[in-house]
Design an enzyme around this catalytic site. Structure first.
Site, mmCIF file in Angstrom:
data_model
loop_
_atom_site.group_PDB
_atom_site.id
_atom_site.type_symbol
_atom_site.label_atom_id
_atom_site.label_comp_id
_atom_site.label_asym_id
_atom_site.label_seq_id
_atom_site.Cartn_x
_atom_site.Cartn_y
_atom_site.Cartn_z
ATOM 1 N N LEU A 2 2.458 48.508 -34.908
ATOM 2 C CA LEU A 2 2.519 48.719 -33.456
ATOM 3 C C LEU A 2 1.238 48.209 -32.783
ATOM 4 O O LEU A 2 1.290 47.588 -31.712
ATOM 5 C CB LEU A 2 2.733 50.194 -33.141
ATOM 6 N N THR A 42 1.168 55.054 -41.760
ATOM 7 C CA THR A 42 0.036 54.264 -41.250
ATOM 8 C C THR A 42 0.369 52.774 -41.117
ATOM 9 O O THR A 42 -0.033 52.140 -40.138
ATOM 10 C CB THR A 42 -1.198 54.485 -42.154
ATOM 11 N N ARG A 73 -7.735 38.609 -34.813
ATOM 12 C CA ARG A 73 -6.726 37.579 -34.989
ATOM 13 C C ARG A 73 -7.383 36.228 -34.786
ATOM 14 O O ARG A 73 -8.464 36.143 -34.183
ATOM 15 C CB ARG A 73 -5.566 37.753 -33.987
ATOM 16 N N HIS A 103 -6.282 56.619 -38.577
ATOM 17 C CA HIS A 103 -5.041 57.315 -38.263
ATOM 18 C C HIS A 103 -5.392 58.799 -38.207
ATOM 19 O O HIS A 103 -5.514 59.455 -39.242
ATOM 20 C CB HIS A 103 -3.984 57.020 -39.339
ATOM 21 N N GLY A 149 -3.033 37.639 -37.680
ATOM 22 C CA GLY A 149 -3.994 38.690 -37.980
ATOM 23 C C GLY A 149 -4.882 38.338 -39.155
ATOM 24 O O GLY A 149 -4.442 37.724 -40.128
ATOM 25 N N GLU A 186 -0.714 45.865 -33.911
ATOM 26 C CA GLU A 186 -0.691 44.399 -33.940
ATOM 27 C C GLU A 186 0.271 43.850 -32.894
ATOM 28 O O GLU A 186 -0.004 42.830 -32.254
ATOM 29 C CB GLU A 186 -0.303 43.903 -35.329
#
Lengths: 89, 143
Positions: free
Chosen positions: B46, B40, B125, B74, B67, B48
């Protein structure tokens, strides 16, 4: 009568209107930088301190003009929502 | 100061990151679990990466985004060799704060005809000045 007159005089002296603005934290934050010092004359919108929260810099501004009579935080402090930051009179 | 979002940012900006699950991506390898499937934390990385790619070209010089908050589901396991495509879209701009929606799909078609959904969620973000952000990590500046 004399006592009453004295009290009136004292009251008139002590209770003249003074605008006091307490500036409090709106969120949990770290105090990153203290910009102003006690005794400073502040204009509306002047920066008092810069907080850091959620990776952002958040300037805390004076809400009205006056003298910074109390600065309740120091650099590195962790403050909670509602904590007193400063007093301007 | 916290940087306002770049003036060229707009809701709807998007980017896609593709990836093939390798040994280093597994939960076992990352320490987030003990099975050899996509971890996870790697899926989050990925996602982000896709959010970064969606806005980076539109930020002003000296700005970057970092972030601050994540919600991630997931939903399906991805074994070694599985192909993933993670798409992020900028859905909200609130001063320096950016909100993205992301969806991760596998190569195999799902019910909607597109790749089956591996994961989905949101990423928040904030846009910051890169130099000031890094300086701040060193503590209060000298007077």
């Amino acid at each position: 009568m004399m006592v009453s007159a004295d009290l009136a005089a004292i009251a008139g002296h002590r209770f003249q209107e003074v605008d006091v603005t307490e500036i409090r934290a709106e969120m949990v934050a770290n105090v990153w930088k203290v910009v102003a010092s006690e005794g400073d004359k502040m204009a509306d919108g002047d920066t008092l301190v810069i907080l850091e929260s959620m990776k952002m810099e958040i300037p805390v501004l004076a809400e009205g003009a006056g003298t910074l009579t109390k600065l309740a935080v120091a650099e590195g402090d962790v403050i909670q929502e509602g904590d007193l930051i400063a007093v301007i009179e | 100061m916290t940087a306002p979002a770049g003036s060229r940012l707009a809701v709807g900006l998007r980017a896609i990151v593709t990836h093939v699950v390798g040994e280093a991506d597994t939960a076992a390898a990352m320490g987030s679990g003990d099975v050899p499937v996509l971890g996870t934390p790697r899926l989050l990385a990925l996602a982000e990466a896709a959010t970064v790619a969606a806005v980076a070209p539109r930020l002003d010089d000296g700005q970057t985004s970092v972030g601050t908050a994540v919600h991630l589901e997931h939903r399906r396991a991805s074994p070694l060799g599985a192909e993933l495509a993670v798409e992020a879209e900028l859905t909200e701009i609130d001063g320096p704060r950016l909100v993205f929606m992301f969806i991760a799909r596998g190569a195999r078609a799902g019910e909607d005809g597109e790749g089956e959904v591996i994961g989905a969620g949101t990423v928040e973000r904030v846009v910051v000045d890169r130099g000031r952000f890094l300086t701040r990590l060193a503590g209060p500046p000298l007077a």
